[in-house]
Design a protein around this motif. Sequence first.
Motif, PDB file in Angstrom:
ATOM      1  N   VAL A 157       4.295   0.051 -13.262  1.00 41.98           N
ATOM      2  CA  VAL A 157       5.248  -1.050 -13.448  1.00 41.98           C
ATOM      3  C   VAL A 157       5.836  -1.460 -12.100  1.00 41.98           C
ATOM      4  O   VAL A 157       5.974  -2.658 -11.803  1.00 41.98           O
ATOM      5  N   GLU A 158       6.177  -0.475 -11.296  1.00 44.39           N
ATOM      6  CA  GLU A 158       6.759  -0.781  -9.979  1.00 44.39           C
ATOM      7  C   GLU A 158       5.737  -1.457  -9.074  1.00 44.39           C
ATOM      8  O   GLU A 158       6.073  -2.368  -8.313  1.00 44.39           O
ATOM      9  N   ALA A 159       4.468  -1.004  -9.150  1.00 48.17           N
ATOM     10  CA  ALA A 159       3.417  -1.635  -8.331  1.00 48.17           C
ATOM     11  C   ALA A 159       3.244  -3.093  -8.723  1.00 48.17           C
ATOM     12  O   ALA A 159       3.061  -3.967  -7.866  1.00 48.17           O
ATOM     13  N   ALA A 160       3.287  -3.361 -10.004  1.00 47.81           N
ATOM     14  CA  ALA A 160       3.159  -4.747 -10.466  1.00 47.81           C
ATOM     15  C   ALA A 160       4.309  -5.588  -9.931  1.00 47.81           C
ATOM     16  O   ALA A 160       4.110  -6.733  -9.499  1.00 47.81           O
ATOM     17  N   THR A 161       5.517  -5.003  -9.930  1.00 42.53           N
ATOM     18  CA  THR A 161       6.687  -5.749  -9.442  1.00 42.53           C
ATOM     19  C   THR A 161       6.538  -6.049  -7.958  1.00 42.53           C
ATOM     20  O   THR A 161       6.853  -7.152  -7.501  1.00 42.53           O
ATOM     21  N   GLN A 162       6.045  -5.066  -7.191  1.00 44.50           N
ATOM     22  CA  GLN A 162       5.847  -5.263  -5.742  1.00 44.50           C
ATOM     23  C   GLN A 162       4.827  -6.361  -5.461  1.00 44.50           C
ATOM     24  O   GLN A 162       4.921  -7.064  -4.458  1.00 44.50           O
ATOM     25  N   LYS A 163       3.854  -6.499  -6.370  1.00 45.50           N
ATOM     26  CA  LYS A 163       2.808  -7.515  -6.187  1.00 45.50           C
ATOM     27  C   LYS A 163       3.217  -8.857  -6.817  1.00 45.50           C
ATOM     28  O   LYS A 163       2.398  -9.756  -6.949  1.00 45.50           O
ATOM     29  N   ASP A 164       4.487  -8.963  -7.209  1.00 44.79           N
ATOM     30  CA  ASP A 164       4.995 -10.160  -7.890  1.00 44.79           C
ATOM     31  C   ASP A 164       4.284 -10.454  -9.206  1.00 44.79           C
ATOM     32  O   ASP A 164       4.277 -11.590  -9.683  1.00 44.79           O
TER      33      ASP A 164
END
Length: 1303
Positions: A266-273
Amino acid sequence: MSLLRSTKFVRYFTGAARTLILNSAKTAETNILINSKALIGANNVLTRDYATSKKTETLEPLLQKLDSEVRRFGRITKKDIDEVFDEIRSKNDITSSQSLLVIRCCGELVPEELPEQRTLLVQKIWNVLTERGIPMDISHYNALLRVYIENEHQFSPAKFLDELEKKGLQPNRVTYQRLMWRYCQEGDVEGATKVLEKMRELNFPVSEPVLNALVMGHAFHGDTEGAKAVLETMAGAGLEPTNHTYTLLACGYAKKGDIEGVKSTVEAATQKDAYMTDKDILDIIEHLAIGAHEDKVEQLFPYLQKSFGYNQDVCNLILKLLNKGFEETAKKVMKTMPKVANVEDTPFKGAFYVKQLMKLNKPNDEVIRACKELQEEDLVPNAIYIATEAALQIGRTELAQNLFKELQKEGIELRQHYFWPLLVQKGNEQDEEGLLQILRNMAAEGIPVVGETLRDYVIPYLIQKDTPQNVILKLQIANVPIIVSARNVMVALLELGHTSRAAEIALQYHPRGQYALIARPLLNALFKTRDIDSFVSILHVISSRPPVSNVDEDVTDDVQKDDKQSSVEVGRLVNSAVRILSKPDLCENLLQNIYSKGLSISTESAEAIEQYLGENMTTKLSELLSQLTSSDLEVTPVQSIRRESSEPPSSLQLEKILQHSKNKGINTKRIQKQLLSAYIRENNVTKLNNFLQEIKDSDFEISPSTLAHLYEFYSQNDEIDKANECQAQILAKYPDFKLNKFKLIQMAFALVRGNRYDEAIQFLKDNKLDEDVDSGFMYNSKVWQLLNSLAEKKDAEKVKELTNVLIENNYIEPSNVLLGPLIKVHLLKGDVDSALKEFEACCNQYRSTPWKGELMKALIMKEDASKLQWLADLSTQIHGEVNILHDLVLAFVECGRLRQARRILETPGMQTRQRRLDDACLRYVEEGKSEYLEGLLEATKELSYIDRSNIFYHLLVTYCKADETDKAISLWTILQEEGEIPSDKFLTYLGKHLKSKKREVPFVIPNETPNKVITKKTESPKTKKTSLTKAEVSNNIETLVKEGKAAQAMDVALKSIADGLIPKSSVMKFMIKTLAEESNVEKIQLLSKYANENLKRQITYDDKLTLAIFNRGAGVSHVDSILSALQNATTDEDVQLALQKFPRSNALASIMTNDELLRKCHTIATIGASKGHLIPANLLWMEYILADKEQEADALWKNSLVNADGIIFRRLLQESHVRNESRYIEKLITTLQSNNHISLGSLGNVYSRLINLHLTNNNLQEAGNVLKKAIDCGVSSEHFNKNCVNRLRAAFEAAGKEFNYSI
């Protein structure tokens, strides 16, 4: 094994990067497969597509409802889909785009249903669409694939592709993407490889769904590293994963219980917008539960944004979790739902949660426990109440009753209607004991069972299989008061038309009162049965007072009030009954029976009856009405109907008592007074005179009232002198005593009867009344009898003079009834002009219109338009224009002047009074005047503001009563032709009549099938515009068929029918016969969408379709389907539907050499005959004869047809002529003669055809022999076909032979 272990995949993705279609996360392709929110959008697009295509009137609102539900809630219910499915099944007018929408609504959009049920639903819809021949392209198959994937349905992609190939459809990119998803869903590496290779062959670009499928394939099967490798490959190819890609990877971690992996993703997705939506997080929560990691669910709650639409997404997730048994997770997620401002507009009351629990059929204890927990945790405050309602709706009786107890614990009062669904359920299950137990439970809970509950939900089930007395006993045992049971059983019997049985219950249990409840069913039963005796018995019982041993003076006034109210109620019922019976003889029978029971009616009711009867009023009826309004009537006690003590003592009894009293020296004055009254009551003139002479010399003093009574008695018996003596005695002793005007009229009537008319006139003048005194009905009735007696003698002058004397001397107030003889006397003499003159005087002087209707008819028959107009204008001043226009309409109809009647009905602004027309219809039915009803029907044709359903119904009743069945059926056809919708009452009555005559019923009888199909009145084809005439279109079709272009002719026919113009049935029949010979099944089936049942019968649609199927070589499968349907049929309607497809004529003839197929057809015919459907056996029997299979024919005849009421043999006669084979007809005659039900008319027809065949072959002697045999069999001239005998006689004369046959 990882799907990316082969370098082949790496090369494929790297090489495809140059042609990659970079689909946005919001594209429909990705969304349809993964994101249900986007699926909503996809459906909206579909709805827009369908909205621009051809719409249907009934399907459109249902589809719009689906779209609205999806927009609002992101889901639809199975009920919504079922409604659409029922509409599709009953109609043939769904378009291709509409069908696409319906298919797409059978997946995740129905979260309340289990995936297996959703799959069954879509397959059922698909089969119907296929049977209907709805055009379906690759988009429909792709939609079906999507539904299969969403429902996780096990299917073979290879077989799916084979099916497409057979249909000639080319798979597209979407097809392969979804097949790819299916293989990855199953973790099938080999299958996914094949699809990828195929897509590479076809140069299909790689889109996001393919990559997401690969991620899902790895992650969902525990290979999260392989899934991450796909992401790396995408990055290497210059592709950025979307939020959906990350969601699939996180779901993989969730199934494994790796909450840290979920969080990092979930955090990786957020970092990738690539921000995850609430729906994405909820999907991950679902997979945590699926992986048995419910304890970690709450760790994801902080990631929820709870944006717009969140509550609906949660609802959808909860439904899926409950289906899979994850109740704890469902409750946890439910707690995250924020309260909304207006809970009424959303399902957030928790009802959806409870109802879903109910649908899952959990044990009762579990449901109650779950509901209590929901209430305790304040998730669903009314969980118990909601569960109770749901249990009642789905028929879980035991659970509902347990929940009732829980409701009572919460202080909620149980209501009567709560138990109704349970009673219905038990009734439908034929569970009598369960039904009665519910009644016991109600009584135990202190809820008394009311009549509505018994009548609507209990008695109808019990009465089907037991006697009324036993039903009452069972209800009594179930703690229902016996009088309540008896009254409602009686009402139920009346509603079923069992009047005599209802009367038995009334006399046995004495359910008194309740006029309002009993009136309607009692009158309806009288209308059905004409059982006057039973009607009066029931009326007697409900009108009687309960026996009272000692009546106090204090209650006397109350009893009198009750008697007065009873006479009003009885009067209303008798008035209605008279209108139902209508005929004077039946009305007289009714009134006589009422009088014999001592029942009285109000003066208002008597006057209304007299007014209604009008010219049908007789002296006897008038006397009876007078007696029924008498205040002296005493209701006969029901308990003592047959006891002598209930009647006053007879004169014979009193004579014995008198003699006994004299012998004992007892005072006899009281007995003498009773004896005097008895002689008067028994109308015994001789004994009365002797008795008066006997007491003349005694000290017995006759009172003034008794002398007045004697005066009336002698007047009635035309003893005028003795009456005068009585009057003299009264005046001598009581000079101020005055006789009432009823007795005066009695004397005047006696004088008129004694041909002392002038004395009568003078008598009335001498006894002029000082002032108007209110007159009762009995009095007015006697006056009418007096005037009518003179009118019957056609003495107009005396009628006029007497009427004037009565009015001028205050004896009567002028009214239509009392002035009627003034008009009647002239009409009886045929003097219409004098009648009109007298009518005018009545109008001007008294504002009355006596005998208006008869005058109208007299003028109509004389065709005197000016005087008729004058009469109408004069009457209008008194009754108003609308009433007089109705009178004119009925008068014109009864005189057969329909054009004039219609002109009146078409008067602009005329307000039709339906009650007037209905009353007239009832009168016509009673009189058997079908010609009047036919006239009224014709006169009201196409007048939309007039409800003609009752006219059709009453005409049907008249036809059926007259045994004119063909006319009755033609009336049903006329309804269709005129675009009228037959009422349920009409169809039920006609259906029962046809069954009683063993005739085929060409429609579904209402209430005989579970689902009633309601159709809207459609626009008549005649109202639609068309550029060609019927003849032109028919000629075009016929020309095309003759040119060998039958398929093209069908296209022309279908377009014409769609435009509202139906070609000639003969041409249509020629066209489909040609198509059948060409084996063009598809073209013939297209016609089914456009042709109604009537047209199909006219062109023998089913026969031609069957012939086409047989010509194509599919006869075996067709017969197998009929046999299977017949063996599985559960209702008579199912049997009829199956047998409609039985082969006929040429199709049936073609199987005579196929033993296996013939055996199956024989089985079908035998089964059909055993169920009362003889046509298949009849058809097969004819083909046996024509195929020279006499042994089989004889066996089938003996087993199925020998006692048939009718036999069809037209084809056999036709084939005999075509083949020039008289032996077939001879065989037919021999066989028919073994059936006692075959009419001489049918035999005459067969003999006629045999004679004609011999004459065609110049076999004169053979023809003569056939005629002789026919005559010997009882066939007479009227039974032969027209001109047959004349033709034979002419042939004999032409041959110079003598015609020696006595016919």
